[in-house]
Design a protein around this motif. Structure first.
Motif, PDB file in Angstrom:
ATOM      1  N   ASP A  88     -11.082 -20.998   2.963  1.00 57.15           N
ATOM      2  CA  ASP A  88      -9.886 -20.232   3.325  1.00 57.15           C
ATOM      3  C   ASP A  88      -9.738 -18.947   2.512  1.00 57.15           C
ATOM      4  O   ASP A  88      -8.913 -18.097   2.861  1.00 57.15           O
ATOM      5  CB  ASP A  88      -8.628 -21.090   3.136  1.00 57.15           C
ATOM      6  N   ASP A  89     -10.499 -18.821   1.449  1.00 59.94           N
ATOM      7  CA  ASP A  89     -10.444 -17.610   0.632  1.00 59.94           C
ATOM      8  C   ASP A  89     -11.349 -16.511   1.171  1.00 59.94           C
ATOM      9  O   ASP A  89     -11.353 -15.388   0.645  1.00 59.94           O
ATOM     10  CB  ASP A  89     -10.829 -17.922  -0.813  1.00 59.94           C
ATOM     11  N   ARG A  90     -12.108 -16.825   2.177  1.00 61.59           N
ATOM     12  CA  ARG A  90     -13.007 -15.827   2.764  1.00 61.59           C
ATOM     13  C   ARG A  90     -12.185 -14.744   3.438  1.00 61.59           C
ATOM     14  O   ARG A  90     -11.362 -15.020   4.306  1.00 61.59           O
ATOM     15  CB  ARG A  90     -13.923 -16.479   3.786  1.00 61.59           C
ATOM     16  N   ALA A  91     -12.400 -13.492   3.015  1.00 61.32           N
ATOM     17  CA  ALA A  91     -11.622 -12.376   3.552  1.00 61.32           C
ATOM     18  C   ALA A  91     -12.114 -11.069   2.941  1.00 61.32           C
ATOM     19  O   ALA A  91     -12.921 -11.082   2.004  1.00 61.32           O
ATOM     20  CB  ALA A  91     -10.138 -12.554   3.230  1.00 61.32           C
ATOM     21  N   VAL A  92     -11.602  -9.986   3.474  1.00 60.85           N
ATOM     22  CA  VAL A  92     -11.730  -8.704   2.800  1.00 60.85           C
ATOM     23  C   VAL A  92     -10.518  -8.563   1.891  1.00 60.85           C
ATOM     24  O   VAL A  92      -9.381  -8.710   2.349  1.00 60.85           O
ATOM     25  CB  VAL A  92     -11.791  -7.534   3.795  1.00 60.85           C
ATOM     26  N   TYR A  93     -10.765  -8.300   0.635  1.00 54.74           N
ATOM     27  CA  TYR A  93      -9.696  -8.200  -0.354  1.00 54.74           C
ATOM     28  C   TYR A  93      -9.390  -6.729  -0.636  1.00 54.74           C
ATOM     29  O   TYR A  93     -10.305  -5.935  -0.882  1.00 54.74           O
ATOM     30  CB  TYR A  93     -10.091  -8.917  -1.638  1.00 54.74           C
ATOM     31  N   TYR A  94      -8.099  -6.418  -0.597  1.00 55.76           N
ATOM     32  CA  TYR A  94      -7.644  -5.040  -0.792  1.00 55.76           C
ATOM     33  C   TYR A  94      -6.724  -4.957  -2.004  1.00 55.76           C
ATOM     34  O   TYR A  94      -5.887  -5.835  -2.230  1.00 55.76           O
ATOM     35  CB  TYR A  94      -6.866  -4.552   0.428  1.00 55.76           C
ATOM     36  N   CYS A  95      -6.851  -3.879  -2.703  1.00 53.54           N
ATOM     37  CA  CYS A  95      -5.965  -3.563  -3.802  1.00 53.54           C
ATOM     38  C   CYS A  95      -4.960  -2.518  -3.314  1.00 53.54           C
ATOM     39  O   CYS A  95      -5.319  -1.631  -2.528  1.00 53.54           O
ATOM     40  CB  CYS A  95      -6.802  -3.012  -4.949  1.00 53.54           C
ATOM     41  N   SER A  96      -3.716  -2.643  -3.773  1.00 55.52           N
ATOM     42  CA  SER A  96      -2.712  -1.640  -3.415  1.00 55.52           C
ATOM     43  C   SER A  96      -1.839  -1.322  -4.618  1.00 55.52           C
ATOM     44  O   SER A  96      -1.775  -2.113  -5.576  1.00 55.52           O
ATOM     45  CB  SER A  96      -1.838  -2.132  -2.256  1.00 55.52           C
ATOM     46  N   ALA A  97      -1.179  -0.201  -4.567  1.00 55.71           N
ATOM     47  CA  ALA A  97      -0.272   0.211  -5.635  1.00 55.71           C
ATOM     48  C   ALA A  97       1.028   0.711  -5.033  1.00 55.71           C
ATOM     49  O   ALA A  97       1.012   1.457  -4.040  1.00 55.71           O
ATOM     50  CB  ALA A  97      -0.915   1.295  -6.492  1.00 55.71           C
ATOM     51  N   GLU A  98       2.125   0.289  -5.628  1.00 58.15           N
ATOM     52  CA  GLU A  98       3.452   0.714  -5.188  1.00 58.15           C
ATOM     53  C   GLU A  98       4.068   1.573  -6.275  1.00 58.15           C
ATOM     54  O   GLU A  98       4.100   1.188  -7.444  1.00 58.15           O
ATOM     55  CB  GLU A  98       4.346  -0.494  -4.941  1.00 58.15           C
ATOM     56  N   GLU A  99       4.584   2.711  -5.896  1.00 56.91           N
ATOM     57  CA  GLU A  99       5.238   3.578  -6.862  1.00 56.91           C
ATOM     58  C   GLU A  99       6.728   3.245  -6.954  1.00 56.91           C
ATOM     59  O   GLU A  99       7.319   2.734  -5.997  1.00 56.91           O
ATOM     60  CB  GLU A  99       5.047   5.039  -6.470  1.00 56.91           C
ATOM     61  N   TYR A 100       7.305   3.559  -8.076  1.00 55.83           N
ATOM     62  CA  TYR A 100       8.740   3.364  -8.256  1.00 55.83           C
ATOM     63  C   TYR A 100       9.513   4.136  -7.193  1.00 55.83           C
ATOM     64  O   TYR A 100       9.159   5.264  -6.837  1.00 55.83           O
ATOM     65  CB  TYR A 100       9.180   3.855  -9.634  1.00 55.83           C
ATOM     66  N   GLY A 101      10.562   3.493  -6.681  1.00 56.92           N
ATOM     67  CA  GLY A 101      11.451   4.163  -5.748  1.00 56.92           C
ATOM     68  C   GLY A 101      11.010   4.136  -4.304  1.00 56.92           C
ATOM     69  O   GLY A 101      11.678   4.730  -3.457  1.00 56.92           O
ATOM     70  N   THR A 102       9.910   3.460  -3.993  1.00 56.90           N
ATOM     71  CA  THR A 102       9.451   3.461  -2.605  1.00 56.90           C
ATOM     72  C   THR A 102       9.646   2.114  -1.925  1.00 56.90           C
ATOM     73  O   THR A 102      10.087   2.061  -0.788  1.00 56.90           O
ATOM     74  CB  THR A 102       7.966   3.856  -2.526  1.00 56.90           C
ATOM     75  N   GLY A 103       9.275   1.031  -2.582  1.00 55.94           N
ATOM     76  CA  GLY A 103       9.436  -0.284  -1.982  1.00 55.94           C
ATOM     77  C   GLY A 103       8.305  -0.703  -1.078  1.00 55.94           C
ATOM     78  O   GLY A 103       8.393  -1.736  -0.409  1.00 55.94           O
ATOM     79  N   TRP A 104       7.246   0.083  -1.032  1.00 51.64           N
ATOM     80  CA  TRP A 104       6.104  -0.317  -0.210  1.00 51.64           C
ATOM     81  C   TRP A 104       4.822   0.174  -0.867  1.00 51.64           C
ATOM     82  O   TRP A 104       4.854   0.997  -1.789  1.00 51.64           O
ATOM     83  CB  TRP A 104       6.228   0.232   1.210  1.00 51.64           C
ATOM     84  N   ALA A 105       3.722  -0.323  -0.369  1.00 55.34           N
ATOM     85  CA  ALA A 105       2.432   0.074  -0.919  1.00 55.34           C
ATOM     86  C   ALA A 105       2.140   1.528  -0.550  1.00 55.34           C
ATOM     87  O   ALA A 105       2.155   1.897   0.615  1.00 55.34           O
ATOM     88  CB  ALA A 105       1.330  -0.822  -0.381  1.00 55.34           C
ATOM     89  N   ASN A 106       1.923   2.333  -1.576  1.00 60.01           N
ATOM     90  CA  ASN A 106       1.677   3.752  -1.349  1.00 60.01           C
ATOM     91  C   ASN A 106       0.194   4.086  -1.276  1.00 60.01           C
ATOM     92  O   ASN A 106      -0.186   5.097  -0.688  1.00 60.01           O
ATOM     93  CB  ASN A 106       2.317   4.575  -2.463  1.00 60.01           C
ATOM     94  N   TYR A 107      -0.600   3.259  -1.906  1.00 58.22           N
ATOM     95  CA  TYR A 107      -2.036   3.516  -1.949  1.00 58.22           C
ATOM     96  C   TYR A 107      -2.788   2.222  -1.685  1.00 58.22           C
ATOM     97  O   TYR A 107      -2.358   1.151  -2.109  1.00 58.22           O
ATOM     98  CB  TYR A 107      -2.441   4.068  -3.324  1.00 58.22           C
ATOM     99  N   TRP A 108      -3.917   2.373  -1.012  1.00 62.78           N
ATOM    100  CA  TRP A 108      -4.768   1.227  -0.692  1.00 62.78           C
ATOM    101  C   TRP A 108      -6.207   1.552  -1.039  1.00 62.78           C
ATOM    102  O   TRP A 108      -6.658   2.693  -0.875  1.00 62.78           O
ATOM    103  CB  TRP A 108      -4.689   0.897   0.797  1.00 62.78           C
TER     104      TRP A 108
END
Length: 118
Positions: A88-108
């Motif tokens: 079940d761990d088989r997948a493409v793994y992505y890293c993301s970063a959220e900046e302060y004040g946005t509430g969502w992933a800004n970079y992938w």
């Protein structure tokens, strides 16, 4: 800002794998960094996150006790240590970063493939 993942590959069920995500560019405004994954035919799923201010971590239930997210701030790097892996761990793994004040992933990142064999 650019996020670059590495460390994916093939691992046997029950084995371990370590992923890395390097953030290139200005990261001073990052509130949290997260790992997501997307298995074939499924939607992208949240896996874990680490808060840059205090290092607190959170995980999805399915990986608690098996995965560990950590960081090396001086290297602008976040890690995901995966243990006791299963199919079940088989997948493409992505890293993301959220900046302060946005509430969502800004970079992938571009993603790194993880395959678990039985």
């Amino acid at each position: 800002v650019r996020l670059v993942e590495s460390g994916g590959g093939l691992v046997q069920a029950g084995g371990s794998l370590n992923l890395s995500c390097v953030a290139l560019g200005n990261t001073f405004n990052f509130r949290t960094m997260k790992w997501y994954r997307q298995a074939p035919g499924k939607e992208r799923e949240y896996v874990a996150q680490i808060f840059t201010a205090d290092g607190n971590t959170m995980y999805v239930d399915s990986v608690k006790g098996r995965f560990t997210i950590s960081r090396a701030p001086d290297l602008n790097t976040v890690f995901l240590r995966m243990r006791r892996m299963n199919r079940d761990d088989r997948a493409v793994y992505y890293c993301s970063a959220e900046e302060y004040g946005t509430g969502w992933a800004n970079y992938w990142g571009q993603g790194t493939q993880v395959t678990v064999s039985s």
